[in-house]
Design an enzyme around this catalytic site. Structure first.
Site, PDB file in Angstrom:
ATOM      1  NE  ARG A  73     -24.104  76.932  20.724  1.00 24.34           N
ATOM      2  CZ  ARG A  73     -23.053  77.245  20.009  1.00 24.34           C
ATOM      3  NH1 ARG A  73     -23.141  78.178  19.066  1.00 24.34           N
ATOM      4  NH2 ARG A  73     -21.896  76.633  20.204  1.00 24.34           N
TER       5      ARG A  73
ATOM      6  CB  CYS B 240     -20.892  76.501  24.138  1.00 29.08           C
ATOM      7  SG  CYS B 240     -22.677  76.295  23.920  1.00 29.08           S
ATOM      8  CB  SER B 241     -20.504  71.022  21.737  1.00 30.36           C
ATOM      9  OG  SER B 241     -19.696  70.474  22.746  1.00 30.36           O
ATOM     10  CB  ALA B 242     -20.420  72.752  16.686  1.00 24.91           C
TER      11      ALA B 242
END
Length: 381
Positions: free
Chosen positions: A35, A91-93
């Site tokens: 990530r 940036c999504s969880a």
């Protein structure tokens, strides 16, 4: 100092433990795509507004990259003159990303259209799971897309990335087995359904009103309709063409047409709970609500306003009781009370018991338990 790899393993373990991640092929994609490649070295902030800088505070930056929290990478569409402070790309969880990808029920050979490239992490995960040539990702913002493309290169992934308005999908690559939107929609765009094969899925965050969103999984039917269940609460930034206007609470000096006292428990508190708020937003048409301090610092007041600006209501403390005030052609507080009473009469169902049908002509209907169950037509905005 924990390495990025150890942080990544710990994150994936936590996603497994929480039940957000179950599919082993999907888990392999999470392992294959770090990530932190998709978190800008400078300029990103946490949801609380704390800045992240990989040079000045590398540990903190890496901690954020592997926390199960979203990271904001753009404010106000990147326009410094707006100065509204509204997050417009993130940036999504990881837990949310896992839930959405699990909901898509991905299978080998599937072709996927992603609406909203964002940082590129979700596109990279899809490419790792299905193959780079099976994924098309559309992004409307040129600056966001440029950053995503650079991140994808760092990660060694090459899905097709296209600049365009995701509301229209990407017909050149259709048909798709799955359409996955990483932006919330109130009206499911017809293009998403038309560009999906019969029996395919459209997975998106759906919302009747900002702040009360759910994850929807719609199956596309041969007649051009799509229908499916809601899979729990989920909040995403809205599709740009469907962004709501700024909140418009009634001015403090506005005079009501009607005033009445409310006795009993706090009437505001139920509307701060997601299950109640969701049910009410589905049943009451074209409105919005919010909280602000009550006059004199005596607690909080609830305000309601119709989207056309013609009707409003507010509920505020009045000694040991509460006072409801409303004005305009609609009695908004009455509508909200009626919606709550209807929800209680139905047994107080959770959002997971609801679903959505989009008819071939685009009409939206939210239903309870089954498409033929109790339902609420959703008006065009």
């Amino acid at each position: 100092m924990l390495s990025a790899a150890r942080r990544q393993r710990a994150l994936i373990d936590s996603l497994y433990a929480s039940g957000a991640l179950c599919d082993r092929r999907l888990a392999a994609a999470f392992r294959a795509v770090p990530r932190h490649f998709f978190v800008p070295l400078h300029g990103a902030v946490t949801t609380s507004g704390s800045p992240l800088d990989a040079d000045r505070a590398p540990e903190r930056w890496l901690d954020a990259a592997y926390a199960d929290e979203p990271i904001v990478v753009q404010i106000d569409d990147g326009d410094p003159e707006r100065a509204e402070g509204v997050p417009t790309s993130s940036c999504s969880a990881p837990g949310v990303v896992a839930r959405m990808l699990e909901a898509a029920r991905l299978r080998d050979g599937h072709r996927v259209l992603e609406v909203g490239t964002g940082t590129g992490w979700n596109a990279a995960l899809l490419a790792a799971r299905l193959g780079d040539d099976r994924v098309v990702s559309v992004e409307i913002d040129p600056g966001v897309l440029e950053g995503a493309r650079a991140a994808l290169v760092r990660a060694g992934r090459t899905p097709r990335t296209v600049r365009g308005d995701g509301e229209f999908g990407y017909p050149e690559g259709a048909p798709y087995d799955r359409v996955i939107a990483t932006c919330a929609a109130t009206r499911v765009p017809r293009a998403w359904i038309r560009q999906t094969v019969e029996g395919g899925l459209v997975v998106l965050p759906w919302t009747a009103m900002e702040g009360a969103g759910v994850l929807a999984r719609l199956t596309v039917h041969g007649d051009g309709a799509a229908s499916g269940p809601f899979l729990g609460g989920l909040g995403f930034m809205p599709l740009r063409s469907q962004r709501p206007g700024p909140p418009a609470p009634p001015p403090p000096e506005a005079e009501p047409d009607e005033t009445r006292l409310l006795h009993g428990p706090d009437p505001i508190e139920p509307l701060t709970r997601f299950p109640t708020a969701f049910a009410v937003t589905v049943a009451v048409r074209r409105w919005r609500m919010g909280l602000r301090p009550a006059p004199g610092g005596t607690g909080r007041q609830l305000w309601l306003a119709s989207r056309d600006g013609g009707s409003w209501a507010r509920v505020l403390p009045a000694g040991p009781a509460w006072r409801a005030e409303q004005a305009g052609p609609r009695s908004l507080w009455d509508e909200v009370e009626d919606a709550q009473e209807e929800w209680r009469a139905l047994g107080g169902p959770s959002p997971e018991r609801y679903g959505l049908t989009v008819a071939p002509d685009g009409r939206h209907r939210v239903w309870l338990d089954t498409p033929d169950g109790p339902g609420w037509d959703q008006e065009e905005e």
